[in-house]
Design an enzyme around this catalytic site. Structure first.
Site, short mmCIF file in Angstrom:
data_model
loop_
_atom_site.label_atom_id
_atom_site.label_comp_id
_atom_site.label_asym_id
_atom_site.label_seq_id
_atom_site.Cartn_x
_atom_site.Cartn_y
_atom_site.Cartn_z
CG HIS A 229 -16.27 30.01 6.32
ND1 HIS A 229 -16.49 30.78 6.87
CD2 HIS A 229 -15.88 28.87 7.40
CE1 HIS A 229 -16.65 30.71 8.84
NE2 HIS A 229 -15.68 29.25 8.63
CG HIS B 93 -11.86 26.33 9.60
ND1 HIS B 93 -11.20 27.41 9.88
CD2 HIS B 93 -13.06 26.74 9.26
CE1 HIS B 93 -11.96 28.37 10.86
NE2 HIS B 93 -12.85 27.78 9.77
CG HIS C 268 -15.49 31.84 12.94
ND1 HIS C 268 -14.26 32.02 11.77
CD2 HIS C 268 -15.81 30.57 12.83
CE1 HIS C 268 -13.92 31.23 11.49
NE2 HIS C 268 -14.82 30.23 11.77
CD GLU D 201 -20.55 28.88 13.74
OE1 GLU D 201 -20.63 27.93 13.52
OE2 GLU D 201 -19.26 29.31 14.04
CG ASP E 154 -17.24 26.15 8.45
OD1 ASP E 154 -16.32 26.23 9.17
OD2 ASP E 154 -18.17 26.24 9.47
CG ASP E 155 -14.69 23.02 9.82
OD1 ASP E 155 -13.78 23.42 9.75
OD2 ASP E 155 -15.68 23.85 10.30
#
Length: 354
Positions: free
Chosen positions: A20, A22, A210, A213, A291-292
């Site tokens: 996961h 991005h 996704h 969340e 994630d980011d």
């Protein structure tokens, strides 16, 4: 069971599979300012956060919600113009990931956010593929690409893009192995994307989305029943539905959890509130991811350390987490076997030291 405590050497040595991430979310403020100058893309003067790199870092530490974050995410993305920009972006991530012990990673990218501003998909893929080849040869990191569709856009746009010649060629060649569904979850249910996922499965693509969340467990159920995903990105609200949690455990569906992201976006108050301990006890498979990371203040090792501080996992529990993450990866069995061999070596070495 041997206790890890806060042994950073052990956590760093663990061979990691990141599911996961991005890739646009790894665009650091430093690289953002460089690309802005290089490509003559002005940053918003009306927002003081863009006055300097330190100011932008400070703003990233104070997101109020997912939508608040996404505004900065898409602004930063506007500086990615040339294939070399995407290569630089991905190589910066690969270099950091390798230093954190990542051996395999599955990069999500948001092509609609690029094609909508006139950047050809071939430009994006050329840059990312060049970086992937370099990462494999220079860093020993294998990778695959996941094409994420933006759920806040009209569904028909995703269907048209899915059928585009360039993307179909990327699917056929194996350059892109799967699809995902990201962007704002609240207000944009997955149900409308059923046809998209049916088409993807017909091509033999891997599928994730996704869910769970910022929305409750009904979002996870929808991803499983409507989209028929094999993996769920985030999924932390699953803990609210005991029956659904049992089903996920029994079916071996893996959650790609992102603890620091959940805290920064205010889905939970602390990493200790992410239900990883419950998932372990209930047999729910999960991986730990970033994630980011440029926005959420932590790459994958930072997330491993935060999890350890919050839950005090034993060596055996980390072995379980890493084993599940390897087995839930979308690389071939030969690659999985090599990573699992590395895991056993690390566990044995640490056990002997303890």
């Amino acid at each position: 069971m041997s206790q890890v405590s806060d042994n950073i050497e052990f956590l760093k040595a663990l061979p990691k599979c990141e599911h996961h991430i991005h890739i646009e979310g790894s665009l650091s403020p430093e690289l953002l300012f460089q690309l802005s100058a290089k490509n003559n893309i002005p940053l918003p003067e009306s927002d003081a956060a863009y006055s300097s790199i330190p100011a932008l870092h400070q703003r990233y530490a104070d997101f109020q919600s997912l939508d608040d974050f996404l505004g900065y995410y898409y602004t930063a993305m506007s500086t990615l113009i040339h294939a070399s920009d995407f290569e630089a972006l991905a190589m910066a991530y690969f270099t950091r990931a390798a230093a954190d012990g990542v051996l395999h990673t599955e990069l999500s990218f948001d092509p609609q956010a690029h094609t909508s501003r006139g950047i050809a998909l071939t430009t994006v893929l050329t840059g990312l593929s060049a970086a992937r080849a370099r990462a494999a040869s220079e860093l020993g990191v294998s990778s695959v690409l996941i094409c994420c569709f933006l759920r806040h856009l009209p569904v028909h746009e995703s269907l048209v893009f899915f059928e585009s010649e360039a993307l179909q060629q990327a699917f056929a060649s194996g350059e892109v192995v799967g699809i995902g569904l990201d962007s704002s979850e609240a207000g944009f249910p997955a149900r409308g994307f059923e046809d998209l996922y049916t088409r993807a499965r017909a091509l033999g693509l891997r599928v994730t989305a996704h869910a769970g969340e910022e929305v409750g467990p009904e979002s996870v159920r929808e991803a499983l029943d409507v989209l028929r995903v094999e993996r769920v990105d985030h999924g932390i609200s699953l803990v609210q539905d005991e029956a659904l949690m049992r089903r996920v455990a029994e079916e071996g569906v893996m959650l790609s959890c992102c603890p620091l992201s959940n805290v920064v976006l205010r889905n939970v108050k602390s990493v200790a509130d992410v239900p990883l301990r419950v998932f372990l006890e209930k047999g729910v498979r999960f991986s730990v991811n970033s994630d980011d990371p440029a926005y959420f203040g932590g790459y994958i090792l930072d997330n491993f350390v935060a999890v350890q501080k919050a839950f005090g996992l034993s060596v055996e529990e980390w072995r379980t987490v890493v084993t599940n993450s390897v087995e839930g990866s979308w690389c071939d069995q030969a690659r999985k076997s090599k990573i699992l061999e590395r895991l056993e070596m690390v566990v044995e070495q640490y056990t002997l030291k303890a």
